[in-house]
Motif scaffolding. Structure first.
Motif, PDB file in Angstrom:
ATOM      1  N   ARG A 101       6.422   4.954  10.728  1.00  0.00           N
ATOM      2  CA  ARG A 101       5.387   3.962  10.152  1.00  0.00           C
ATOM      3  C   ARG A 101       4.857   4.149   8.922  1.00  0.00           C
ATOM      4  N   VAL A 102       4.429   5.580   8.792  1.00  0.00           N
ATOM      5  CA  VAL A 102       3.772   5.989   7.550  1.00  0.00           C
ATOM      6  C   VAL A 102       4.747   6.266   6.227  1.00  0.00           C
ATOM      7  N   VAL A 103       5.792   6.983   6.802  1.00  0.00           N
ATOM      8  CA  VAL A 103       6.823   7.098   6.149  1.00  0.00           C
ATOM      9  C   VAL A 103       7.346   6.054   5.196  1.00  0.00           C
ATOM     10  N   GLY A 104       7.568   4.943   5.996  1.00  0.00           N
ATOM     11  CA  GLY A 104       8.117   3.652   5.718  1.00  0.00           C
ATOM     12  C   GLY A 104       7.073   2.944   4.776  1.00  0.00           C
ATOM     13  N   LEU A 105       5.706   2.908   4.879  1.00  0.00           N
ATOM     14  CA  LEU A 105       4.668   2.705   4.227  1.00  0.00           C
ATOM     15  C   LEU A 105       4.554   3.139   2.832  1.00  0.00           C
ATOM     16  N   PHE A 106       4.966   4.661   2.813  1.00  0.00           N
ATOM     17  CA  PHE A 106       5.018   5.440   1.407  1.00  0.00           C
ATOM     18  C   PHE A 106       6.284   4.939   0.642  1.00  0.00           C
ATOM     19  N   LYS A 107       7.289   4.677   1.345  1.00  0.00           N
ATOM     20  CA  LYS A 107       8.461   4.110   0.458  1.00  0.00           C
ATOM     21  C   LYS A 107       8.118   2.810   0.044  1.00  0.00           C
ATOM     22  N   LYS A 108       7.372   2.060   0.488  1.00  0.00           N
ATOM     23  CA  LYS A 108       7.099   0.670   0.206  1.00  0.00           C
ATOM     24  C   LYS A 108       6.234   0.638  -1.008  1.00  0.00           C
ATOM     25  N   VAL A 109       5.403   1.756  -1.169  1.00  0.00           N
ATOM     26  CA  VAL A 109       4.441   1.769  -2.438  1.00  0.00           C
ATOM     27  C   VAL A 109       4.791   2.676  -3.453  1.00  0.00           C
TER      28      VAL A 109
END
Length: 287
Positions: free
Chosen positions: A95-103
């Motif tokens: 989930r955190v990796v996904g958030l980093f990708k999103k931003v």
């Protein structure tokens, strides 16, 4: 919007229930948020359930807001675990990796394990935005999110905020003293002076037809590319001491349009035109 010291950040902290007590305290008013009603009536345990999950805050300076002894990924994980204690370590990292990708953080799989000093100013701000988005809040308060960033990175961060706001369907309360940022980002604008809102209007109305003398002064102090200006306007004087506010209008001593009534009666916000509210005796008289 408003100059430094006018109460923008204090207002945001009040909404989030983050005013340190003592010495701070909320002595009146209401903070209404969706189905939760007046947030001032909630206990601290109830506010903790809202913070991060339904409302979040992107703080002003990522250089000091991030803890230097923990990785960027861990600090984003904290917000998620606070509201979902049963999430597995694998799902949490994903989930955190996904958030980093999103931003748009480069090499997110590696960056989650990086410490703040290993990231640029722009990357630190993206981490703060990822933290704010981590639980899908309905309200994001962005407190001068482009402070201390160079112009090109500022533009990237603002574009990112606008994109994420549309994708997530969140509302954004943006705090800034940069009128260019306000013009590009906002739908409605509240102008603050000495702890009070003195003008509230749709952004186009405010920039095309400012009414309060303070708003006119702020706009007049900006260099223009579309016209030749020999000398920029200056608002004389300084903000009053908030511990010893003058009677009547707080802006009276710096105002070129002050009336006799301004010395004794504090103006209240009134609707001068549809959707355009101003706290000014001179504006009310002229209408």
């Amino acid at each position: 919007m408003g100059e430094t010291g006018c109460g923008k950040s204090v207002t945001a902290h009040s909404v989030m229930g983050l005013i340190p007590v003592p010495p701070g305290r909320i002595v009146g008013g209401t903070v209404t948020f969706g189905k939760h009603g007046n947030l001032l009536d909630l206990k601290e345990e109830e506010m903790q359930k809202l913070r991060g999950k339904e409302m979040s805050m992107i703080f002003q300076d990522p250089m000091s807001s991030l803890n230097p002894v923990f990785t960027a990924g861990f600090q984003v994980e904290e917000a998620i675990v606070t509201h979902d204690r049963h999430i597995s370590k694998k799902d949490l990292l994903s989930r955190v990796v996904g958030l980093f990708k999103k931003v748009n953080i480069s090499d997110p799989e590696k960056s989650v394990h990086s410490y703040p000093h290993m990231l640029s100013g722009g990357m630190k701000q993206r981490v703060m935005i990822a933290m704010g988005l981590s639980c899908g809040p309905k309200l994001i308060i962005a407190d001068e999110p482009t402070t201390a960033l160079d112009v090109s990175i500022q533009a990237q961060i603002l574009t990112l905020l606008k994109k994420l706001q549309k994708e997530e369907g969140s509302s954004v309360l943006l705090i800034s003293h940069d009128l260019g940022v306000i013009a590009a980002m906002a739908k409605n604008v509240a102008v603050m002076y000495a702890g009070s809102i003195v003008e509230y209007a749709p952004v186009s109305d405010l920039f095309q037809q400012p009414m309060h003398p303070y708003t006119k002064g702020l706009l007049g102090a900006i260099p223009r590319l579309d016209r030749d200006i020999e000398r920029l306007a200056v608002i004389p004087g300084t903000l009053p001491n908030l511990f010893d506010l003058p009677e009547g209008c707080k802006f009276r001593e710096r105002c070129s349009e002050a009336l006799e009534i301004c010395a004794s009666v504090r103006p209240r916000l009134i609707e001068i035109e549809p959707g355009h509210e101003v706290a000014c005796h001179a504006c009310a008289r002229d209408r």
